[in-house]
Design a protein around this motif. Sequence first.
Motif, PDB file in Angstrom:
ATOM      1  N   VAL A   7     -14.294  24.127   2.029  1.00  0.00           N
ATOM      2  CA  VAL A   7     -13.496  22.938   1.719  1.00  0.00           C
ATOM      3  C   VAL A   7     -12.543  22.594   2.878  1.00  0.00           C
ATOM      4  O   VAL A   7     -12.306  21.427   3.186  1.00  0.00           O
ATOM      5  CB  VAL A   7     -12.690  23.165   0.416  1.00  0.00           C
ATOM      6  CG1 VAL A   7     -11.812  21.958   0.101  1.00  0.00           C
ATOM      7  CG2 VAL A   7     -13.625  23.464  -0.748  1.00  0.00           C
ATOM      8  N   ALA A   8     -12.011  23.655   3.523  1.00  0.00           N
ATOM      9  CA  ALA A   8     -10.991  23.421   4.562  1.00  0.00           C
ATOM     10  C   ALA A   8     -11.584  23.036   5.914  1.00  0.00           C
ATOM     11  O   ALA A   8     -10.896  22.481   6.773  1.00  0.00           O
ATOM     12  CB  ALA A   8     -10.144  24.680   4.719  1.00  0.00           C
ATOM     13  N   LYS A   9     -12.855  23.326   6.080  1.00  0.00           N
ATOM     14  CA  LYS A   9     -13.488  23.186   7.391  1.00  0.00           C
ATOM     15  C   LYS A   9     -13.321  21.781   7.986  1.00  0.00           C
ATOM     16  O   LYS A   9     -13.666  20.778   7.354  1.00  0.00           O
ATOM     17  CB  LYS A   9     -14.972  23.530   7.296  1.00  0.00           C
ATOM     18  CG  LYS A   9     -15.616  23.642   8.650  1.00  0.00           C
ATOM     19  CD  LYS A   9     -16.981  24.290   8.587  1.00  0.00           C
ATOM     20  CE  LYS A   9     -17.440  24.491  10.021  1.00  0.00           C
ATOM     21  NZ  LYS A   9     -18.615  25.296  10.120  1.00  0.00           N
ATOM     22  N   GLY A  10     -12.757  21.743   9.183  1.00  0.00           N
ATOM     23  CA  GLY A  10     -12.628  20.478   9.891  1.00  0.00           C
ATOM     24  C   GLY A  10     -11.544  19.565   9.349  1.00  0.00           C
ATOM     25  O   GLY A  10     -11.403  18.419   9.783  1.00  0.00           O
TER      26      GLY A  10
ATOM     27  N   THR B  46       4.411  22.903   2.816  1.00  0.00           N
ATOM     28  CA  THR B  46       5.303  23.622   3.737  1.00  0.00           C
ATOM     29  C   THR B  46       4.720  24.968   4.164  1.00  0.00           C
ATOM     30  O   THR B  46       5.089  25.494   5.200  1.00  0.00           O
ATOM     31  CB  THR B  46       6.673  23.869   3.091  1.00  0.00           C
ATOM     32  OG1 THR B  46       6.467  24.564   1.853  1.00  0.00           O
ATOM     33  CG2 THR B  46       7.399  22.561   2.803  1.00  0.00           C
ATOM     34  N   LEU B  47       3.845  25.515   3.342  1.00  0.00           N
ATOM     35  CA  LEU B  47       3.230  26.801   3.699  1.00  0.00           C
ATOM     36  C   LEU B  47       1.915  26.954   2.956  1.00  0.00           C
ATOM     37  O   LEU B  47       1.857  26.728   1.744  1.00  0.00           O
ATOM     38  CB  LEU B  47       4.165  27.961   3.313  1.00  0.00           C
ATOM     39  CG  LEU B  47       3.629  29.373   3.620  1.00  0.00           C
ATOM     40  CD1 LEU B  47       3.640  29.663   5.113  1.00  0.00           C
ATOM     41  CD2 LEU B  47       4.450  30.438   2.897  1.00  0.00           C
ATOM     42  N   ALA B  48       0.883  27.304   3.681  1.00  0.00           N
ATOM     43  CA  ALA B  48      -0.400  27.616   3.043  1.00  0.00           C
ATOM     44  C   ALA B  48      -0.862  28.933   3.653  1.00  0.00           C
ATOM     45  O   ALA B  48      -1.018  29.020   4.871  1.00  0.00           O
ATOM     46  CB  ALA B  48      -1.404  26.507   3.309  1.00  0.00           C
ATOM     47  N   ILE B  49      -1.035  29.951   2.817  1.00  0.00           N
ATOM     48  CA  ILE B  49      -1.434  31.238   3.382  1.00  0.00           C
ATOM     49  C   ILE B  49      -2.733  31.738   2.763  1.00  0.00           C
ATOM     50  O   ILE B  49      -3.014  31.509   1.584  1.00  0.00           O
ATOM     51  CB  ILE B  49      -0.340  32.333   3.233  1.00  0.00           C
ATOM     52  CG1 ILE B  49       0.062  32.549   1.778  1.00  0.00           C
ATOM     53  CG2 ILE B  49       0.887  31.991   4.062  1.00  0.00           C
ATOM     54  CD1 ILE B  49       1.048  33.715   1.598  1.00  0.00           C
ATOM     55  N   VAL B  50      -3.507  32.385   3.605  1.00  0.00           N
ATOM     56  CA  VAL B  50      -4.715  33.052   3.141  1.00  0.00           C
ATOM     57  C   VAL B  50      -4.495  34.542   3.366  1.00  0.00           C
ATOM     58  O   VAL B  50      -4.233  34.972   4.484  1.00  0.00           O
ATOM     59  CB  VAL B  50      -5.968  32.586   3.911  1.00  0.00           C
ATOM     60  CG1 VAL B  50      -7.218  33.251   3.321  1.00  0.00           C
ATOM     61  CG2 VAL B  50      -6.092  31.072   3.875  1.00  0.00           C
ATOM     62  N   VAL B  51      -4.556  35.310   2.278  1.00  0.00           N
ATOM     63  CA  VAL B  51      -4.296  36.743   2.349  1.00  0.00           C
ATOM     64  C   VAL B  51      -5.537  37.497   1.874  1.00  0.00           C
ATOM     65  O   VAL B  51      -5.795  37.575   0.676  1.00  0.00           O
ATOM     66  CB  VAL B  51      -3.074  37.127   1.478  1.00  0.00           C
ATOM     67  CG1 VAL B  51      -2.747  38.598   1.651  1.00  0.00           C
ATOM     68  CG2 VAL B  51      -1.871  36.263   1.819  1.00  0.00           C
ATOM     69  N   PRO B  52      -6.330  38.025   2.804  1.00  0.00           N
ATOM     70  CA  PRO B  52      -7.542  38.742   2.407  1.00  0.00           C
ATOM     71  C   PRO B  52      -7.186  39.950   1.536  1.00  0.00           C
ATOM     72  O   PRO B  52      -6.098  40.515   1.670  1.00  0.00           O
ATOM     73  CB  PRO B  52      -8.146  39.201   3.734  1.00  0.00           C
ATOM     74  CG  PRO B  52      -7.384  38.522   4.812  1.00  0.00           C
ATOM     75  CD  PRO B  52      -6.092  38.072   4.253  1.00  0.00           C
ATOM     76  N   GLY B  53      -8.121  40.340   0.688  1.00  0.00           N
ATOM     77  CA  GLY B  53      -7.851  41.431  -0.249  1.00  0.00           C
ATOM     78  C   GLY B  53      -7.812  42.805   0.395  1.00  0.00           C
ATOM     79  O   GLY B  53      -7.243  43.738  -0.162  1.00  0.00           O
ATOM     80  N   SER B  54      -8.414  42.931   1.578  1.00  0.00           N
ATOM     81  CA  SER B  54      -8.440  44.241   2.223  1.00  0.00           C
ATOM     82  C   SER B  54      -8.741  44.078   3.704  1.00  0.00           C
ATOM     83  O   SER B  54      -9.165  42.995   4.146  1.00  0.00           O
ATOM     84  CB  SER B  54      -9.544  45.102   1.610  1.00  0.00           C
ATOM     85  OG  SER B  54     -10.813  44.595   2.005  1.00  0.00           O
TER      86      SER B  54
ATOM     87  N   ILE C  84      -7.087  28.641  10.218  1.00  0.00           N
ATOM     88  CA  ILE C  84      -5.982  28.417  11.167  1.00  0.00           C
ATOM     89  C   ILE C  84      -6.036  26.982  11.698  1.00  0.00           C
ATOM     90  O   ILE C  84      -5.014  26.290  11.750  1.00  0.00           O
ATOM     91  CB  ILE C  84      -6.027  29.461  12.308  1.00  0.00           C
ATOM     92  CG1 ILE C  84      -5.705  30.853  11.737  1.00  0.00           C
ATOM     93  CG2 ILE C  84      -5.040  29.098  13.423  1.00  0.00           C
ATOM     94  CD1 ILE C  84      -6.031  32.014  12.652  1.00  0.00           C
ATOM     95  N   ASP C  85      -7.236  26.519  12.032  1.00  0.00           N
ATOM     96  CA  ASP C  85      -7.368  25.137  12.525  1.00  0.00           C
ATOM     97  C   ASP C  85      -6.916  24.123  11.487  1.00  0.00           C
ATOM     98  O   ASP C  85      -6.401  23.056  11.826  1.00  0.00           O
ATOM     99  CB  ASP C  85      -8.826  24.839  12.917  1.00  0.00           C
ATOM    100  CG  ASP C  85      -9.226  25.584  14.191  1.00  0.00           C
ATOM    101  OD1 ASP C  85      -8.309  26.105  14.877  1.00  0.00           O
ATOM    102  OD2 ASP C  85     -10.441  25.669  14.480  1.00  0.00           O
ATOM    103  N   ALA C  86      -7.088  24.458  10.224  1.00  0.00           N
ATOM    104  CA  ALA C  86      -6.696  23.515   9.169  1.00  0.00           C
ATOM    105  C   ALA C  86      -5.197  23.598   8.882  1.00  0.00           C
ATOM    106  O   ALA C  86      -4.663  22.797   8.114  1.00  0.00           O
ATOM    107  CB  ALA C  86      -7.494  23.796   7.901  1.00  0.00           C
ATOM    108  N   GLY C  87      -4.520  24.590   9.467  1.00  0.00           N
ATOM    109  CA  GLY C  87      -3.067  24.697   9.250  1.00  0.00           C
ATOM    110  C   GLY C  87      -2.647  25.819   8.313  1.00  0.00           C
ATOM    111  O   GLY C  87      -1.474  25.929   7.969  1.00  0.00           O
TER     112      GLY C  87
END
Lengths: 212, 468
Positions: free
Chosen positions: B363-366, B374-382, B399-402
């Motif tokens: 969904v985020a690609k491009g 103000t903040l969007a974080i992706v936190v992998p499970g491991s 990262i490219d998407a912000g």
Amino acid sequence: MKAFTKINGLAAPLDRANVDTDAIIPKQFLKSIKRSGFGPYLFDEWRYLDHGEPGMDCTNRPKNPDFVLNKPRYQGAQVLLARENFGCGSSREHAPWAIEDFGFSVMIAPSFADIFFSNSYKNGILPIVASAEIVDRLFKECEATEGYKLNVDLETQTVTAPSGFGFGFDITPHRKHCLLNGLDEIGLTLMHADDIKAFETGHKAVQPWLFA
Amino acid sequence: MAGKTLYDKLWDTHEVRREEDGTCLLYIDRHLVHEVTSPQAFEGLRIAGRKAWRSSSVVAVPDHNTPTNHWDRDIEDPISKTQVDTLDANIKEFGSLIYFPFKHKNQGIIHVIAPENGAILPGMTVVCGDSHTATHGAFAALAHGIGTSEVEHVLATQTLIQKKSKAMLVKVDGKLGLGVTAKDVALAIIGKIGTAGGNGYCIEFAGSVFRDLSMEGRMTVCNLAIEAGARAGIIGVDDKTIAYLKGRPNVPTGAVWDTAVAYWNTLHSDADAKFDKIVELNAADIEPQVTWGTSPEQVLAVGGRVPNPANEADPTKRTGIENALKYMGLQADMPITDIKIDKVFIGSCTNSRIEDLRAASVVAKGKKIASNITLAIVVPGSGIVKRQAEEEGLDKIFIDAGFEWREPGCSMCLAMNADRLSPGERCASTSNRNFEGRQGPGGRTHLVSPAMAAAAAIAGHFVDVRQA
Ligand code: SF4
């Protein structure tokens, strides 16, 4: 664990359904590595107007005058009247620790969340499940009567209100025995250590991969 | 005689003793441990002079308190650090099968690291001082969340005192529409039966929808069984279960593997098994879900409108809706898609596995996140998930998407570390609880799937991912 036999305790009504463990004890207090001292932070976000942090001295914090447990008439309450699904959410035992440390030893609600329910017993608190009608009646009587005390007798498994209204409640014999005698469950279980060992041997023979 | 449910099979093979009143001593095969609910249990053992019964059953990791960025600075909050250090010391003293300390390359959320390291096998009983232990039911393991006294009990005796629950079957047949995920199925189930609907039950999930789900998707569903009030959620073994396990560390090999697989293939409910309750949903009716309130049951399809308390006849429920609207700062009857958000959290033991990150990245690609975020974080499970995602280039897409690409941990799921909402802030979150203050005092949480969270990040408000 403290033994519980009977009390004649002041009741306080917490009129909300689905009270979750984050409300009972917010997560910042989970950082403690101790078991005691959680009482002053029970229902922290509802009880105080400022934000609570572990280690804070609560005596001078601004209290929310609208929150039921802050009302003068409910000071010293030992019986918590609650609505359905009380204690839902996380398995944190800090919730019953806070409730016990605050001074409650009995909770009465139409239903409790599962893990919270069993955690309560292990900390000398008696959770009583009563029908919605009974709980509703207790709420009404309690709100109408200042100094409303409930007589809770574990031996006879009965609750009696000042009005004379009473009802019985269920508890498993094992839990009752532990609560009445303040027994440590681990010690009781270890009396069956031979059974556990025998089981383990058989289990290992059938599913050896579980013991790799 | 009626056949057995999967729950019966798991229970019967672990019963050590049964008292007259039905209270049982249940043998525990796997004990998962994290830093928050274990210190008092180890302390209890020490005070009583007891040893761990079988330390090789223990799999441990610090996850709740660990920071998700600036690992070079260590753990800055001294109280968090004490908890993590205490776990280090306790594991050293009492022993374990697997321990990934803070900053270990495989560290992560306990419920993510245990399955990916082969520590969860079909037929096991699994406990953890954590309600989302239900996750592991995806492997046909009987997994219970327990309290700290029980953690101590299991450490000391390898058993849990339990009474058998009733068995509920939740059946969802049909095919899920495009953009409808395991998370949406689970939220729809909770919406239907309520957060207390599963009280006193072990839920088995069955039907074509769960067969079609990957193991990751099944873990998401079982993870949320606890939010429906159930003690555990389970799914029977099939080829996907076996394929997931093959070749992982801690999983048997050679002849033992063959024997194990033959046994695991018996771990499903018999055709004539009887359930105490059956709930059925139709896959075609399930749409992407968004919670609007402060309980996971307060959930709607994305096309819906926030409820109006005036339409609720039951007074307790009406007050519940009023309280939730007030806390959430929402107007009755407003469309869900009009709800603007401030922060986005993609992570947690519900939705931080590789498949979740892939779905969000599509969904985020491009695209770029909206200016009001103000903040969007992706936190992998491991650590393992993180490395896999990086190999696939997902980190770059985010990262490219912000988005910020973080280190693994529980993070903003419960905000015990520095990742949290400020009062009044609104978050699209892939976690599992939207309780008041869960993601920070005064914070407002809307639970959604990873794809829906990513779509909301791009739009700045909730949108139907099928149209995004
Ligand atoms: S991710 Fe959230 S729900 Fe899962 S274990 Fe961590 S804090 Fe608990």
